[in-house]
Design a protein around this motif. Structure first.
Motif, PDB file in Angstrom:
ATOM      1  N   ILE A 179       0.857  -1.187   0.000  1.00 41.14           N
ATOM      2  CA  ILE A 179       0.000   0.000   0.000  1.00 41.14           C
ATOM      3  C   ILE A 179       0.890   1.233   0.000  1.00 41.14           C
ATOM      4  N   GLN A 180       0.707   2.072  -1.009  1.00 37.01           N
ATOM      5  CA  GLN A 180       1.490   3.301  -1.145  1.00 37.01           C
ATOM      6  C   GLN A 180       0.516   4.466  -1.298  1.00 37.01           C
ATOM      7  N   GLY A 181       0.495   5.309  -0.294  1.00 34.24           N
ATOM      8  CA  GLY A 181      -0.458   6.416  -0.343  1.00 34.24           C
ATOM      9  C   GLY A 181      -1.876   5.877  -0.357  1.00 34.24           C
ATOM     10  N   ARG A 182      -2.632   6.214  -1.390  1.00 35.31           N
ATOM     11  CA  ARG A 182      -4.016   5.767  -1.511  1.00 35.31           C
ATOM     12  C   ARG A 182      -4.156   4.579  -2.454  1.00 35.31           C
ATOM     13  N   LYS A 183      -3.037   3.993  -2.878  1.00 36.70           N
ATOM     14  CA  LYS A 183      -3.099   2.876  -3.821  1.00 36.70           C
ATOM     15  C   LYS A 183      -2.672   1.570  -3.164  1.00 36.70           C
ATOM     16  N   LEU A 184      -3.455   0.533  -3.432  1.00 31.44           N
ATOM     17  CA  LEU A 184      -3.118  -0.826  -3.023  1.00 31.44           C
ATOM     18  C   LEU A 184      -2.654  -1.570  -4.268  1.00 31.44           C
ATOM     19  N   TYR A 185      -1.490  -2.224  -4.157  1.00 35.83           N
ATOM     20  CA  TYR A 185      -0.917  -2.951  -5.284  1.00 35.83           C
ATOM     21  C   TYR A 185      -0.878  -4.448  -4.989  1.00 35.83           C
ATOM     22  N   LEU A 186      -1.165  -5.235  -5.997  1.00 32.08           N
ATOM     23  CA  LEU A 186      -0.968  -6.681  -5.957  1.00 32.08           C
ATOM     24  C   LEU A 186      -0.064  -7.029  -7.135  1.00 32.08           C
ATOM     25  N   VAL A 187       1.147  -7.496  -6.810  1.00 35.77           N
ATOM     26  CA  VAL A 187       2.174  -7.662  -7.831  1.00 35.77           C
ATOM     27  C   VAL A 187       2.755  -9.068  -7.781  1.00 35.77           C
ATOM     28  N   PRO A 188       2.817  -9.767  -8.911  1.00 34.08           N
ATOM     29  CA  PRO A 188       3.441 -11.097  -8.910  1.00 34.08           C
ATOM     30  C   PRO A 188       4.931 -10.989  -8.594  1.00 34.08           C
ATOM     31  N   ASN A 189       5.466 -12.002  -7.912  1.00 38.45           N
ATOM     32  CA  ASN A 189       6.866 -11.954  -7.490  1.00 38.45           C
ATOM     33  C   ASN A 189       7.840 -11.789  -8.639  1.00 38.45           C
ATOM     34  N   SER A 190       7.481 -12.283  -9.803  1.00 35.72           N
ATOM     35  CA  SER A 190       8.392 -12.195 -10.951  1.00 35.72           C
ATOM     36  C   SER A 190       8.457 -10.793 -11.537  1.00 35.72           C
ATOM     37  N   VAL A 191       7.528  -9.933 -11.142  1.00 33.57           N
ATOM     38  CA  VAL A 191       7.527  -8.540 -11.609  1.00 33.57           C
ATOM     39  C   VAL A 191       8.062  -7.679 -10.469  1.00 33.57           C
ATOM     40  N   ASN A 192       9.361  -7.459 -10.481  1.00 32.72           N
ATOM     41  CA  ASN A 192       9.953  -6.709  -9.374  1.00 32.72           C
ATOM     42  C   ASN A 192      11.129  -5.863  -9.834  1.00 32.72           C
ATOM     43  N   LYS A 193      11.333  -4.795  -9.120  1.00 28.55           N
ATOM     44  CA  LYS A 193      12.357  -3.825  -9.496  1.00 28.55           C
ATOM     45  C   LYS A 193      13.762  -4.400  -9.380  1.00 28.55           C
ATOM     46  N   LYS A 194      13.988  -5.196  -8.328  1.00 27.24           N
ATOM     47  CA  LYS A 194      15.325  -5.754  -8.117  1.00 27.24           C
ATOM     48  C   LYS A 194      15.787  -6.546  -9.328  1.00 27.24           C
ATOM     49  N   ALA A 195      14.942  -7.438  -9.826  1.00 26.23           N
ATOM     50  CA  ALA A 195      15.340  -8.295 -10.942  1.00 26.23           C
ATOM     51  C   ALA A 195      15.660  -7.468 -12.183  1.00 26.23           C
ATOM     52  N   ALA A 196      14.848  -6.439 -12.448  1.00 18.70           N
ATOM     53  CA  ALA A 196      15.095  -5.592 -13.620  1.00 18.70           C
ATOM     54  C   ALA A 196      16.422  -4.850 -13.492  1.00 18.70           C
ATOM     55  N   VAL A 197      16.687  -4.328 -12.299  1.00 23.20           N
ATOM     56  CA  VAL A 197      17.934  -3.601 -12.083  1.00 23.20           C
ATOM     57  C   VAL A 197      19.136  -4.537 -12.185  1.00 23.20           C
ATOM     58  N   GLN A 198      19.006  -5.752 -11.641  1.00 23.88           N
ATOM     59  CA  GLN A 198      20.100  -6.719 -11.728  1.00 23.88           C
ATOM     60  C   GLN A 198      20.383  -7.109 -13.181  1.00 23.88           C
ATOM     61  N   TYR A 199      19.327  -7.191 -13.981  1.00 22.19           N
ATOM     62  CA  TYR A 199      19.468  -7.504 -15.412  1.00 22.19           C
ATOM     63  C   TYR A 199      20.302  -6.421 -16.106  1.00 22.19           C
ATOM     64  N   ILE A 200      19.976  -5.156 -15.826  1.00 23.70           N
ATOM     65  CA  ILE A 200      20.732  -4.048 -16.428  1.00 23.70           C
ATOM     66  C   ILE A 200      22.157  -4.026 -15.900  1.00 23.70           C
ATOM     67  N   LYS A 201      22.305  -4.274 -14.610  1.00 22.54           N
ATOM     68  CA  LYS A 201      23.635  -4.280 -13.989  1.00 22.54           C
ATOM     69  C   LYS A 201      24.554  -5.277 -14.681  1.00 22.54           C
ATOM     70  N   ALA A 202      24.043  -6.481 -14.923  1.00 27.70           N
ATOM     71  CA  ALA A 202      24.847  -7.503 -15.597  1.00 27.70           C
ATOM     72  C   ALA A 202      25.127  -7.117 -17.052  1.00 27.70           C
ATOM     73  N   LYS A 203      24.125  -6.582 -17.698  1.00 26.46           N
ATOM     74  CA  LYS A 203      24.259  -6.213 -19.115  1.00 26.46           C
ATOM     75  C   LYS A 203      25.307  -5.121 -19.314  1.00 26.46           C
TER      76      LYS A 203
END
Length: 278
Positions: A179-203
């Motif tokens: 929950i961020q501010g007035r928004k509630l989020y439901l996000v699958p574990n595979s959709v996450n910022k860490k993984a995307a950043v790690q992908y760019i880091k390696a690339k």
């Protein structure tokens, strides 16, 4: 020899701020708009933050990392202030743009990971069993970029125990609730910022990474960075005050609101000056 340094940062309430973040402060002359929507400006940065970010973007690989959808992200305008970057991560890590073009290889990886999560239709059906107009805005609720679900809520009216039980059930089915501010989020574990950043880091062959963010959806990204900073407001700060979260690796700003954005960028610049560049 210079180390290759990356700064991955959340946007809303970390680097850019709505008017309510500074409405009671005497900052009007130092505030500049960075987002236009429905015939008005809705997001801002201070002139100091703009100057700091412009300088940093020439010294390291700056990556905006946001839960915003692709369309919502495209409303933000840094280029008018001379701030440019090669990568951007949107949709909570579900989408990576490289030189404004979507990375299709990353999209394939995300889609493959989603197969290990409960189908979104089943998750939403279960959520609808506890949602009520008293705390979820009627008509609110949609899938973002076909990746995750969000809706508008009244935080002070949330049935805490019911939602906590649902959150545990969702987690068992590989979904994260935040929950961020007035928004509630439901996000699958595979959709996450860490993984995307790690992908760019390696690339990009990055040697050292810094990260900033204010919510639980940023936590894994912060914990895997070499240096991490969060503002003295938002979800992470609240959990820290309640001693509900181990955030020892994360540096928190002293200031809150839009001025915290300046302090975050000061921290990044200071970390670089203390020996990240050799």
């Amino acid at each position: 020899m210079k180390k290759k340094i990356m700064f991955a940062s959340d946007l809303d309430q970390t680097l850019i701020y709505s008017q309510r973040s500074f409405i009671n402060e005497n900052l009007q002359e130092t505030i500049h708009p960075v987002e236009w929507f429905e015939d008005r400006y809705i997001s801002y940065m201070t002139s100091t933050s703009i100057r700091q970010l412009k300088q940093l973007s020439t010294e390291l690989l700056f990556i905006p990392v946001t839960t915003r959808t692709k369309i919502q992200y495209q409303r933000i305008n840094f280029s008018d202030y001379g701030i440019f970057f090669d990568y951007a991560v949107t949709s909570n890590g579900g989408t990576i743009f490289h030189n404004t073009i979507e990375d299709q290889e990353w999209r394939k990886q995300v889609s493959a990971g989603c197969k290990n999560c409960l189908e979104s239709e089943d998750l939403i059906q279960r959520f609808n069993e506890i949602r009520h107009p008293s705390w979820v805005h009627p008509g609110s609720g949609k899938m973002a970029d076909d990746l995750f679900y969000y809706c508008l809520v009244e935080r002070d009216k949330i049935p805490v125990l019911e939602l906590a039980a649902f959150k545990l059930w969702a987690k068992d089915n590989n979904w994260e609730l935040s929950i961020q501010g007035r928004k509630l989020y439901l996000v699958p574990n595979s959709v996450n910022k860490k993984a995307a950043v790690q992908y760019i880091k390696a690339k990009e062959g990055i040697d050292c990474s810094l990260a900033a963010g204010d919510s639980l959806l940023d936590l894994d990204m912060l914990n895997t960075a070499d240096f991490a900073v969060a503002p003295a407001h938002g979800e992470l700060h609240s959990l820290r005050l309640q001693k509900l979260l181990d955030v020892e690796r994360i540096h928190f700003t002293r200031q809150h609101g839009i001025k915290a954005g300046e302090e975050i960028l000061d921290y990044v610049a200071g970390s670089m000056s203390k020996g990240l560049v050799v």
